[in-house]
Design an enzyme around this catalytic site. Sequence first.
Site, PDB file in Angstrom:
ATOM      1  N   ASP A 189     -24.658 -19.749  46.337  1.00 16.68           N
ATOM      2  CA  ASP A 189     -23.956 -18.487  46.509  1.00 16.68           C
ATOM      3  C   ASP A 189     -24.906 -17.424  47.063  1.00 16.68           C
ATOM      4  O   ASP A 189     -26.046 -17.298  46.610  1.00 16.68           O
ATOM      5  CB  ASP A 189     -23.393 -18.033  45.159  1.00 16.68           C
ATOM      6  CG  ASP A 189     -22.481 -16.839  45.261  1.00 16.68           C
ATOM      7  OD1 ASP A 189     -21.458 -16.937  45.958  1.00 16.68           O
ATOM      8  OD2 ASP A 189     -22.784 -15.802  44.629  1.00 16.68           O
ATOM      9  N   GLU A 248     -24.043 -20.727  51.342  1.00 16.08           N
ATOM     10  CA  GLU A 248     -23.091 -19.686  51.685  1.00 16.08           C
ATOM     11  C   GLU A 248     -23.926 -18.555  52.265  1.00 16.08           C
ATOM     12  O   GLU A 248     -24.429 -17.691  51.555  1.00 16.08           O
ATOM     13  CB  GLU A 248     -22.323 -19.193  50.456  1.00 16.08           C
ATOM     14  CG  GLU A 248     -21.233 -18.183  50.847  1.00 16.08           C
ATOM     15  CD  GLU A 248     -21.040 -17.043  49.864  1.00 16.08           C
ATOM     16  OE1 GLU A 248     -19.965 -16.425  49.904  1.00 16.08           O
ATOM     17  OE2 GLU A 248     -21.961 -16.774  49.065  1.00 16.08           O
TER      18      GLU A 248
END
Length: 486
Positions: A189, A248
């Site tokens: 993330d 990401e």
Amino acid sequence: MTAWWRDAAIYQVYVRSFADGNGDGVGDLIGVRDRLPYLADLGVDAIWLTPFYTSPMADFGYDVADYRDVDPLFGSLADAKSLIDEAHDHGLRVIVDVVPNHTSSAHPWFQQALRGERRDRYIFRDRPNDWESIFGGPAWTQVEDGQWYLHLFDPSQPDLDWNSEEVRGEFLSILRFWLDLGVDGFRVDVAHGMVKPDGLPDIGRGNQARMVGREPVPFFDNDGVHEIHRSWRAVLDSYPGERIGVAEAWAPTPERLARYVRPDELHQAFNFHYLFAPWDAAELRTVIDSSLATAGSVGAPTTWVLSNHDVKRHVTRYGSLARARAAALLTLALPGSAYVYNGEELGLPEVLDLPAELCQDPQRLRDPDSGRDGCRVPMPWTFDGGWNDPWLPIPGSWGELSVQAQHGVPGSTLELYRQALRLRKQLDGELVWRDSPEGTLVFSRGGFVCAVNLTATAVDFGVEGELLIASDVPGAADSAAWWKVK
């Protein structure tokens, strides 16, 4: 033999909205485990699980209080282990989220920092700069003794200081913990934002709106993250079975994105340039060519994704189910790895009329229209939804889109995905564009041809061969088809 991740179809499971195993209205690990046969039958190669760690759930689990345990809302550590093992028994690999940019404010480290101890693990300053949170408002919150801490997201998500060797060592240990438990990789993330610019300079009014809108700006695509990703790759490579890292990363260009997937860094990076491309043949072709060229320049595969838990579902973005079905066949025909977001195989649209009092996404504080609740509505398994008092209401109209309604029905979107995912395993070779009418895309890969009509008028592609699959009558407006050719 090609590494599994280079052309894998990976299914994103938004855990709290996928399947409820204990009847409390919230999806959980037991529910995912119960649906493993469905996922294996769908034809995907791996599943990616959104965070299920111990968390106050201020941002639905992306505020982690304990990276080595499962929140009781989702089950137990034993449930996680059983899920991983049973997924492997079904031939499915398991990728889990890791959230390294920030912790929860409930994390023991931050609680210690609030007491004035060991603040070097986070970013505390005597004075804030002009940065704004992606969720709206200042990116700094003041504590009782007068200092301020940085949070690029919600105030309950304080940013870690990745200049700290203790932070770096802790996350290497966290990776090993889950690798030892059997996971096959990690989705990282905010992989671009872990390292902040030296000195934390003001960003300036010109870039502020773009940062808050979560669009990529070079300011937060910092070169310092790559050293961290190399150390993570070394850990992944020390385990058998080709464990992977997926970034990401919001990068301003495909060239910058390719830096995350160099041979000694992560294996994949989400291709947001493709996700946000409009329903336009010329623009899609440009993005596809650029994505393949830049990822190929570092020897990496490209990833393709149409929807996820942070953006409006592509049925709604593109404006019709017909376009979404055609986009699925285009995406699954491209070389590289494809991601499928839970429910897109059913043709689910964005839910745009959720009652405001039920919406819980902290991003809505900035702009109600940017809230992500509408793409997170629980997945309908039966005509009546199949949930007991789901955490977000399932539209009654979704009964006709449910798994029960579509399973085994020729021409349904579920069967289209199932057929395409199985045929996809036969695709091989590089993409070669063919001449085609304006507003269309036609390319071949080995002995296969994919033709997509992105216009409102039917066309005759004139492809000679065996028709394998089509989203509609081949050549119809907003349709796609695959052929096997000699």
